[in-house]
Design a protein around this motif. Structure first.
Motif, short mmCIF file in Angstrom:
data_model
loop_
_atom_site.label_atom_id
_atom_site.label_comp_id
_atom_site.label_asym_id
_atom_site.label_seq_id
_atom_site.Cartn_x
_atom_site.Cartn_y
_atom_site.Cartn_z
N ALA A 49 52.32 30.38 -1.83
CA ALA A 49 52.35 31.26 -2.99
C ALA A 49 51.12 31.04 -3.86
N PHE A 57 54.01 42.18 -0.39
CA PHE A 57 54.92 41.57 -1.37
C PHE A 57 54.19 40.74 -2.43
N LEU A 58 53.02 40.19 -2.09
CA LEU A 58 52.36 39.24 -2.98
C LEU A 58 51.07 39.76 -3.57
N GLY A 86 61.76 30.20 -7.05
CA GLY A 86 61.63 30.57 -5.65
C GLY A 86 60.84 29.54 -4.87
N HIS A 138 47.54 34.28 -2.96
CA HIS A 138 48.30 33.58 -1.94
C HIS A 138 47.40 33.23 -0.76
N GLY A 198 52.98 29.88 -8.79
CA GLY A 198 53.86 31.01 -8.50
C GLY A 198 54.86 30.64 -7.43
N SER A 199 55.65 31.63 -7.01
CA SER A 199 56.67 31.41 -5.98
C SER A 199 56.74 32.64 -5.10
N LEU A 200 57.35 32.47 -3.93
CA LEU A 200 57.49 33.56 -2.97
C LEU A 200 58.75 34.34 -3.29
N PRO A 201 58.67 35.67 -3.36
CA PRO A 201 59.88 36.47 -3.65
C PRO A 201 60.85 36.42 -2.48
N GLU A 202 62.11 36.62 -2.78
CA GLU A 202 63.15 36.56 -1.76
C GLU A 202 62.96 37.65 -0.71
N GLY A 203 62.44 38.82 -1.15
CA GLY A 203 62.22 39.91 -0.19
C GLY A 203 61.21 39.53 0.86
N PHE A 204 60.16 38.82 0.48
CA PHE A 204 59.17 38.41 1.46
C PHE A 204 59.76 37.41 2.44
#
Length: 903
Positions: free
Chosen positions: A569, A731-732, A709, A743, A573-579
């Motif tokens: 990420a 997504f990012l 996340g 990312h 930051g963090s990775l979204p759940e959708g990704f």
């Protein structure tokens, strides 16, 4: 009395096809012998130029610097010093036609405290002054004029890059007040703005901030984050050189002489390194210093270190790649000897008749030598000329020696073979004793070479090609072929005895002839066996090397990435759940693992002490699978099973003692943990020396709201690099966003491609495959020559059997039963010899130069490359046998049965 017919002309008219085939064989062999070293030189030169060019013109230049001199015209002094430098350096090194870059620069920049100027984070910009000779020819003025002379007491005139002026907020005509520590204020007036014609021009190497405003960072304190500020370089005219020392609290003259790397040769790297040493700290440096009168002149260059590195890499790779050409050369020599034996046996009756009529052996050999010279020498000359023309390179001696050696072998093979036949026409005990002594000598040499390689390993890097490493596989193959030649008649005889009571006589007759041998000598020949065994051995060893290189590259990529794919990420930051969900459904994904990482966490020990650690939270099963794939941090996932009422189980690095600890994650309450195993690392983090702690994500679910996340996504499987990058961008966002890094996506396939991008490695791999192909063709040619050697006698035998009722299909089966076992036994012997080579010599081979990273020494013995080469060459030999059998079986009886035929 009639005049005797000319020998050579008569013989060539009698057998024109044989003479044409001999000339074609000599042409092909000499061309390949001369072309191989020239192709190697061209590949090494291209790889060297690519390697040096990747470091840019600054690293491949000879740089000189000196304090400024007082008195005289500074521009003339710069030109005079340049002339001395150019004369000294150009005598030993080729200089680039783009020309030298030289001038004067102020030692330090000045701060511009004007509050109207742009300050990204509150820090005022800085301005440095530079004079570059000929800079005006590389820029285009967009406003104002080029800086000229300024009267005493007036601001020095400068020119700024238009982009830098716009970013900082400077206009044409602006007067900039500069301050410096311990130095009084100085002023500069912006006379003009410019843009570079070509920012990538080597002229601007190392002076990029003269073409734009650079955003540097200034550290304000040990515990405070760095702050950004603008920094740029202004150009001046030669009239302002005397005032640079006032602006920068000193000034320095500099010269940069770019070396023409495309003119450097890979075979002269050692001499070039010595020449660079003479330029930077040797007699040339002393001569230039004396000639210029600048006592403080300093000459240096990074090129010598780069050349020494390139020489080490080339030497290490050459030791490996020399095995393939040596094997091809061995098979080619066998083919030439086999062709000479075929010709000698075809003309045995004629030569013995001449000998019976009083001709001496020396006289016959001289005539045969003259006959061969008229056939071989023109073809060899044409082959060498083609190689020298099609593959131009500076070095010619190695190619000339190789071409001359092949020519000499092609020229002498037939006369020498004839001399042996005339000297000992019936073979006998003396020939057997000579063969036994030769085989014992080969065995002794093989044992010595293999023992030495196993004991001392490969020659150290930089020492050139290791002759033992090159000779050992060939000697092992030769020993295997000689042993197989001794065993083959007995083994095929066993098959013949097995086939004797079976219905039909075809299989028994063919196997019996194969065990007895065919041809005028009625004894199995060692040369065809040697050709096939050498071809299979060298091809299998080369394929094993390439297979090991590919496996090691994959292992290095997985170790570095932590699996086959990694998405990190953005910073903080963090990775979204959708990704995470979409990435886990990508084609080829076998194990997908989101990972939560907390860096620099305080962990309290049971004794009250504390230590800073990196904490990794992940699913134990998926994490264990990725640790196995990455080869780092392997463990049993059952160890991370939580026990109610007890602290969380944790994997810790080896620098932590066993016991219980407490962690404070995401600023929350302390979490008690206990160490259950020690691991050697974690695939989730790489390149860090900090202490690591791994926790199971299941029992720590209540921590997730504070952690947010996942920070990283890891996976293994056959993922498509482009597809994963497209999903991450969807997504990012883009990988980079302005000044803030975005990312990061990495895959093992991309890392493997990056490791194999080195031209030197690519050249070595291409050479392996080319030599494997050439060896296979030579082996096929040896099979065809062997079949041709026994063809007349076999055709006559089939014709006689046809008169006894043998059908054409049975004749084809008889030929296959006679020829196929020999080819299959040779292929199997080559495979066993290749296995022996890998087992004996493999542990001493360092594949790091070919892999592109440090890997453990040794070859991996895998069945696939050896089986592929064995089956492939065996299939080629079988196809050749089938083709020859089909032709021989269709010959007419009347063509082969003639009165008085002794075949």
């Amino acid at each position: 009395m009639s005049t005797p017919a000319p020998w050579v002309r008569t013989r060539l008219r009698t057998a024109p096809l044989a003479a044409l085939l001999t000339a074609a064989l000599a042409l092909a062999m000499v061309f390949l012998a001369a072309a191989l070293p020239r192709a190697l030189d061209r590949g090494a030169n291209d790889a060297l130029h690519s390697f040096l060019g990747s470091y840019g013109p600054l690293a491949t230049s000879v740089r000189a610097a000196s304090s400024t001199t007082s008195g005289g015209d500074p521009a003339e002094q710069l030109d005079a010093t340049l002339a001395e430098l150019t004369g000294g350096v150009s005598a030993v090194l080729p200089l680039d036609p783009s020309g030298p870059v030289y001038g004067r620069r102020a030692s330090r920049p000045r701060v511009l405290p004007d509050p109207k100027l742009d300050r990204p984070e509150g820090i005022p910009p800085e301005l440095a002054l530079l004079y570059l000779h000929g800079a005006r020819d590389h820029v285009r003025l967009t406003a104002g004029q080029w800086p000229g002379d300024a009267a005493a007491g007036e601001p020095v005139q400068i020119a700024l890059a238009a982009g830098a002026a716009e970013a900082i907020g400077i206009k044409v005509g602006s007067v900039l007040d500069g301050t410096a520590l311990g130095v009084g204020p100085q002023r500069a007036r912006v006379a003009g703005l410019y843009t570079a014609g070509d920012p990538s021009d080597p002229f601007w190497a190392g002076e990029g901030c003269a073409l734009k405003a650079c955003k540097n960072q200034k550290f304000m304190g040990p515990w405070e984050p760095p702050l950004a500020y603008w920094y740029t370089i202004a150009l001046t005219g030669p009239e302002a050189m005397t005032r640079m020392a006032e602006w920068g609290n000193g000034a320095e003259d500099f010269w940069r002489l770019p070396v023409q790397v495309d003119a450097l040769r890979a075979d002269r790297l050692k001499e070039t390194s010595f020449d660079l040493a003479a330029v930077t700290a040797g007699p040339i440096a002393a001569r230039v210093t004396t000639g210029t009168g600048r006592i403080g002149l300093r000459i240096n260059s990074d090129l010598r270190n780069l050349i020494d590195t390139a020489r080490m890499r080339q030497s290490a790779i050459n030791s490996l790649t020399a095995v393939g050409p040596a094997g091809a050369a061995g098979v080619a020599a066998v083919v030439l000897c086999l062709a000479a034996a075929l010709t000698a046996e075809r003309r045995t009756a004629e030569l013995r008749l001449l000998r019976a009529r009083g001709a001496g052996s020396a006289g016959i050999c001289r005539r045969l030598l003259g006959e061969g010279a008229l056939t071989v020498l023109p073809a060899a000359g044409l082959g060498a000329l083609l190689a020298f023309t099609l593959l131009p390179t500076a070095r010619w001696l190695t190619a000339a020696v190789a071409a001359g050696s092949v020519t000499l072998l092609a020229l002498l093979a037939f006369p020498v073979r004839t001399a042996l036949l005339l000297r000992d026409p019936a073979g006998g005990a003396r020939a057997g004793r000579r063969r036994l002594m030769a085989e014992l000598a080969v065995l002794a040499a093989t044992v010595t070479a293999a023992t030495q390689v196993v004991r001392r390993g490969v020659a150290p890097l930089g020492e050139g090609v290791d002759p033992l490493l090159v000779a050992a596989p060939l000697l092992l193959a030769l020993t295997g072929a000689l042993l197989l030649a001794r065993l083959q008649p007995a083994l095929i005889g066993l098959l013949a005895r097995w086939a004797r009571p079976r219905p039909g006589a075809i299989a028994f007759l063919g196997l019996a002839r194969a065990a007895r041998g065919s041809g005028p000598r009625s004894r199995p020949s060692v040369l065809p066996l040697l050709a096939l065994v050498l071809a299979v051995t060298c091809g299998a060893v080369g394929a094993t090397v390439l297979s090991s290189v590919a496996a090691n590259r994959t292992a290095v990529a997985r170790y570095t990435i932590g699996g086959d794919a990694m998405v990190n990420a953005q910073l903080n930051g963090s990775l979204p759940e959708g990704f995470v969900t979409a990435a886990g459904r990508l084609p080829g994904v076998e194990t997908a693992l989101p990972v939560w990482i907390e860096e620099d966490v305080t962990m309290t020990t049971g004794t009250g002490g504390s230590v800073r650690v990196n904490v990794v939270l992940a699913d134990p099963v998926g994490y264990a699978r990725l640790a196995e794939v990455a080869g780092r941090g392997r463990f049993d996932p059952a160890l991370l099973t939580a026990v109610p009422g007890r602290p969380l189980p944790a994997l810790v690095s080896s620098d932590l003692p066993e016991g219980e600890y407490s962690l404070r994650l995401a600023g929350g309450e302390a979490v008690p943990i206990r160490s259950v195993a020690v691991v050697d690392g974690t695939p989730a983090l790489h390149g860090t020396a900090a202490t690591n702690v791994v926790l199971p994500i299941g029992p720590a679910t209540e921590l997730l709201p504070r952690l947010g996340g996942p920070d990283r996504w890891l996976a293994d499987g056959r993922l498509d690099d482009a597809e994963l990058r497209a999903l991450a961008e969807k997504f990012l966002g883009p990988p980079t966003a302005g000044e803030r890094p975005g990312h990061l996506v990495r895959t093992s396939s991309g890392a493997v491609a990056e490791l194999g991008r080195d031209p030197l490695q690519n050249s070595a791999e291409r050479l392996f495959w080319v030599t494997v192909g050439a060896t296979a063709l030579f082996a096929l040619l040896s099979v065809l020559l062997t079949l041709l050697r026994a063809g007349p006698e076999r055709a006559a035998m089939l014709a006689r059997l046809r008169t006894m009722g043998l059908r054409p299909r049975q004749g084809l089966a008889l030929i296959l039963a006679e020829a196929l076992p020999q080819a299959l036994f040779a292929a199997l012997g080559g495979a066993l010899t290749a296995v022996g080579c890998v087992l004996l010599l493999g542990p001493a081979v360092d594949l790091s130069p070919l892999v592109g990273a440090e890997v453990p020494t040794g070859l991996r013995l895998t069945a696939a490359p050896i089986v592929e080469q064995t089956v492939g060459l065996a299939l080629l030999a079988c196809l050749a046998v089938l083709a020859e059998a089909a032709v021989t079986a269709r010959r007419q009886i009347t063509t082969e049965l003639r009165a008085g035929d002794t075949r």
